[in-house]
Design an enzyme around this catalytic site. Structure first.
Site, short mmCIF file in Angstrom:
data_model
loop_
_atom_site.label_atom_id
_atom_site.label_comp_id
_atom_site.label_asym_id
_atom_site.label_seq_id
_atom_site.Cartn_x
_atom_site.Cartn_y
_atom_site.Cartn_z
N SER A 322 -31.43 -21.83 7.46
CA SER A 322 -30.89 -22.74 8.47
C SER A 322 -31.67 -24.06 8.48
O SER A 322 -31.07 -25.14 8.56
CB SER A 322 -30.97 -22.07 9.84
OG SER A 322 -30.71 -23.00 10.85
N TRP A 325 -30.74 -26.01 5.43
CA TRP A 325 -29.39 -26.58 5.57
C TRP A 325 -29.48 -28.00 6.15
O TRP A 325 -28.69 -28.88 5.79
CB TRP A 325 -28.55 -25.69 6.49
CG TRP A 325 -27.18 -26.21 6.78
CD1 TRP A 325 -26.04 -25.97 6.06
CD2 TRP A 325 -26.78 -27.06 7.87
NE1 TRP A 325 -24.97 -26.62 6.63
CE2 TRP A 325 -25.39 -27.30 7.74
CE3 TRP A 325 -27.45 -27.64 8.93
CZ2 TRP A 325 -24.68 -28.08 8.63
CZ3 TRP A 325 -26.73 -28.43 9.82
CH2 TRP A 325 -25.37 -28.64 9.67
N HIS A 326 -30.45 -28.19 7.05
CA HIS A 326 -30.56 -29.49 7.72
C HIS A 326 -31.05 -30.59 6.78
O HIS A 326 -30.77 -31.77 7.03
CB HIS A 326 -31.50 -29.40 8.93
CG HIS A 326 -30.87 -28.72 10.09
ND1 HIS A 326 -30.90 -27.35 10.26
CD2 HIS A 326 -30.16 -29.20 11.14
CE1 HIS A 326 -30.25 -27.04 11.36
NE2 HIS A 326 -29.78 -28.14 11.92
N GLY A 327 -31.79 -30.24 5.79
CA GLY A 327 -32.24 -31.29 4.89
C GLY A 327 -33.20 -30.78 3.84
O GLY A 327 -33.84 -29.74 4.00
N PHE A 478 -26.94 -34.62 7.64
CA PHE A 478 -27.08 -33.22 7.20
C PHE A 478 -25.87 -32.73 6.49
O PHE A 478 -25.00 -32.68 6.27
CB PHE A 478 -27.35 -32.32 8.40
CG PHE A 478 -28.60 -32.72 9.14
CD1 PHE A 478 -29.69 -33.21 8.45
CD2 PHE A 478 -28.66 -32.65 10.51
CE1 PHE A 478 -30.83 -33.60 9.13
CE2 PHE A 478 -29.80 -33.04 11.20
CZ PHE A 478 -30.89 -33.51 10.50
#
Lengths: 478, 285
Positions: A322, A325-327, A478
């Site tokens: 997770s 996923w953001h960066g 993102f």
């Protein structure tokens, strides 16, 4: 096209009028209008990346068609993995390629071997992480036979590219959104008005809360070496409200806009800063992503069914993925891992579903115990956000260590009075409306019209007068 | 659906009406000092904000002094200032060289909404998009007048906030909008003349390094001519010089005085203004 732009203020009424007047009696044309307007909405930013959405749509539609008649498990798996590899391939190329290359070269040079690999000079297509996950949910659900594959390519294209939630979510499941494109949609006055209220509140969150907080958060984080611990705490707090106002504001505008067109999207934020523990926080923060990971990653990995070690492994996997996923940055990975560390004690002691209901339901104030729990959870979250916002790990560690130094007891160098008052007022309204879909859903609904309008006007005036310097939505990156 | 459309049209119309009431009331409240009589009003950009010691000037002249000077103040702010100042007022205006050559988008331009001022902007080379930016900057009412300023504290040496290269960029070539801006300033001055205001102009000093850049610049002739154009609007117009003592450092940076400079200047200006009845441009050296 940004929701808080003049362009969108012109675009939305045009699409709305065409949708409900010109194409009212033809579902196919309504869906086609959604596809065209969504492509315009996306292409306004950079039309070249439209090809990615079109390609992704074509691949998943085709895979869905093949899955319809395919009973051979091996072939079904091949089809599923084709979709996953294409979608994640694009995501990896645009988002993670440079990260992996840089880390590989760094790792080799650490062991004394110099390798030459050049990073790509590419920009990240807006919203790629969102529509990739949305379209993947379709293929996976079709593969699992939870969803009948659609034959209607227009409806499917509209589902993938639906403009209100295309670039920053909520990440809708095919099982919820796709069937809405098949049904005739009738204009519902109260739903549209509710949507307008949600848009208004979303704009307030974004323009007043997030953009004002952003100015101070940016100043403090960008010059953190110049400030003492107390100011750094303020910086972290401002970022905490910036990211909430920014992202939940976007979600509110997206959900509200969808309601204007007769669609119901799922709630994406449920007042997460009033959570009593981290498990509750993650049930209330970016719900569409958390549940996506839960259903398509955590449960397939075995979820909480196995022993303690399996719970630990799966929890770390889901939180780290997770974060990633953001960066493509170690700070996001550490942010994810930190949340896993927060979450594990609750999970291992089976207290993760202790706080399911709304805090202080039916009461005006929380109990002292609830208040302390909320404060502690909020504090942990703020610390985690420092990693999320920091430029790199060194920056994050220096920031955190200064917070835990004696300078924390000094008077902060930056004391923005207006923004602080706005945040306090915002929290009061959020607390008052915490049992609803969004804070002002029922606020003033029973009042006489002049008073109700006065409330809406007051919010609009606050947006005009106290709107911060326009910032791009954080989650676009993102 | 009809009900929704009807309300969607009515809502912003009613809002506009309600907003105008709120805006006008807030604006009148925030700028109520402009109704005062027998006072002196100052207008200028940061040079005037930092360069006039209001208390000292007030003591010298024996009148209350209010300032509308603001960092980055631009031509739109000046036009609004001239609209708001009551008739027969005593006004000190500083139209610095930098305020004339500063890029339009860098002007402060947040003094309120005025159709007259916007019309003049449009007539003098401002595009609709530039005027839209001005409108957006003024949706919120601002207080444009104050009794106090925060002067730069004294220090033995200057602090260089903006390097000389920054100013060199500005002075390198004549900006395309310079003539338009100067015309707009003249419109504002004419407005003050129509209001029978007693005007004093002041040109604040620059540090000699900045002055030498200015002297070599093609802009110099244009800004010097501008002073003559101002003078031609008056029947009697003279220039005079105020000399700052060199005993202490007077500058905070290359273009702003510090508190010592501001104090000296205000004292001399006050003395001269008390004894002088003609419209004068004071050039501070």
């Amino acid at each position: 096209m940004l929701f808080n732009s003049i362009d969108f203020a012109v675009f939305l009424p045009i699409v709305f009028i065409l949708y409900w007047f010109l194409f009212k009696s033809n579902l196919k044309l309504q869906n086609l209008l959604i596809v065209v307007s969504s492509y315009v909405f996306y292409g306004w930013w950079d039309w070249r990346f439209l090809s990615l959405i079109v390609f992704s749509t074509a691949v998943d539609y085709t895979v869905g068609q093949y899955l319809r008649n395919e009973e051979n498990q091996l072939r079904r798996k091949v089809l599923l993995w084709t979709s996953i590899l294409v979608n994640l391939g694009f995501l990896c190329l645009f988002k993670y390629y440079n990260f992996f290359i840089d880390n590989f070269t760094a790792a080799f040079s650490f062991f004394g071997t110099e390798i030459s690999a050049s990073s790509l000079d590419i920009i990240l297509p807006v919203g790629i992480s969102f529509y990739t996950f949305q379209t993947l949910s379709y293929t996976i659900d079709v593969y699992k036979q939870k969803l009948e594959p659609t034959k209607d390519i227009i409806a499917f294209s509209a589902f993938v590219s639906f403009f209100p939630q295309l670039v920053a979510g909520p990440i809708e499941r095919a099982t919820n959104l796709l069937p809405q494109f098949y049904k005739e949609r009738k204009f519902d006055y109260s739903r549209a008005v509710d949507g307008m209220r949600q848009i208004l509140w979303g704009l307030f969150k974004k323009i007043v809360i997030a953009d004002n907080c952003a100015q101070y958060a940016n100043e403090i984080f960008n010059n953190s070496a110049d400030y003492g611990g107390s100011t750094l705490i303020l910086g972290a707090l401002f970022f905490t409200f910036q990211i909430y106002g920014d992202f939940s504001g976007y979600s509110d505008i997206a959900i509200g806009t969808s309601r204007l067109f007769g669609f119901n999207l799922k709630q994406n934020f449920a007042f997460p800063y009033f959570s009593r523990d981290i498990a509750e926080f993650w049930r209330r923060w970016h719900i569409s992503l958390s549940t996506w990971f839960r259903d398509y990653l955590y449960i397939p990995l075995g979820g909480s069914r196995g022993g303690a070690m399996m719970k630990v492994r799966n929890t770390f996997i889901i939180f780290i993925v997770s974060g990633f996923w953001h960066g493509a940055n170690w700070t996001f990975i550490v942010w994810g891992a930190l949340n896993a560390i927060y979450f594990l004690p609750i999970l291992l002691t089976n207290r993760n579903r202790k706080n399911i209901d709304t805090v202080a339901s039916g009461r005006l104030f929380p109990s002292p115990n609830e208040f302390l729990s909320m404060g502690a959870t909020f504090g942990l979250t703020v610390i985690a956000w420092v990693f999320f916002r920091a430029e790199n790990m060194g920056h994050a560690m220096a920031y955190i260590s200064e917070i835990f130094s004696s300078s924390t007891f000094n008077i902060p160098e930056i004391r923005p009075r207006n923004t602080t008052l706005l945040i306090i007022g915002f929290l009061v309204i959020e607390w008052y409306g915490r049992g609803q879909q969004f804070a002002i859903q029922n606020l003033g609904i029973q009042w006489k019209r002049p008073f109700r309008y006065a409330l809406y006007y007051a919010i609009i005036i606050l947006i005009f007068w106290f709107g911060g310097k326009e910032q791009e939505f954080i989650y676009f990156q993102f | 659906m009809r009900r929704f459309i009807r309300k969607s049209i009515l809502f912003p119309i009613c809002f506009l009406g309600a907003y105008m009431v709120v805006f006008i009331s807030a604006n009148a409240y925030l700028n109520r000092v402009f109704d005062s009589e027998g006072v002196i009003f100052v207008w200028g950009d940061s040079q005037a904000y930092q360069g006039v010691d209001l208390e000292e000037l007030s003591n010298e002249i024996g009148k209350k002094v209010y300032t509308s000077a603001h960092h980055g103040a631009g031509v739109y702010d000046f036009l609004l200032f001239t609209e708001r100042v009551p008739e027969n007022s005593n006004v000190i205006v500083s139209i610095s060289k930098l305020v004339q050559v500063r890029r339009k988008e860098n002007d402060y331009n947040r003094s309120g909404l005025s159709f007259w001022a916007m019309k003049n902007l449009f007539k003098n080379g401002y595009s609709l998009s530039e005027i839209r930016t001005v409108v957006l900057k003024n949706i919120k009412p601002h207080s444009n007048i104050s009794e106090t300023t925060e002067l730069y504290a004294y220090a033995d040496s200057m602090r260089i906030q903006l390097p000389l290269s920054h100013f060199r960029d500005y002075y390198q070539k004549i900006p395309i909008f310079l003539g338009d801006k100067q015309n707009l300033y003249l419109i504002g001055i004419e407005n003050l003349i129509l209001k029978n205001c007693e005007m004093t102009f002041i040109e604040f000093p620059y540090h000699r390094e900045l002055e030498s850049i200015e002297n070599q610049s093609p802009i110099k002739k244009k800004t010097d001519d501008f002073i003559f154009r101002i003078g031609s609007l008056f029947n009697e117009f003279k220039t005079d010089t105020l000399w700052l003592s060199k005993d202490q450092n007077n500058f905070s940076d290359l273009s702003h005085l510090n508190s010592v400079g501001a104090n000296q200047l205000s004292k001399q200006l006050g003395e001269k203004m008390t004894n002088n009845e003609r419209t004068t441009m004071y050039i501070v050296r």
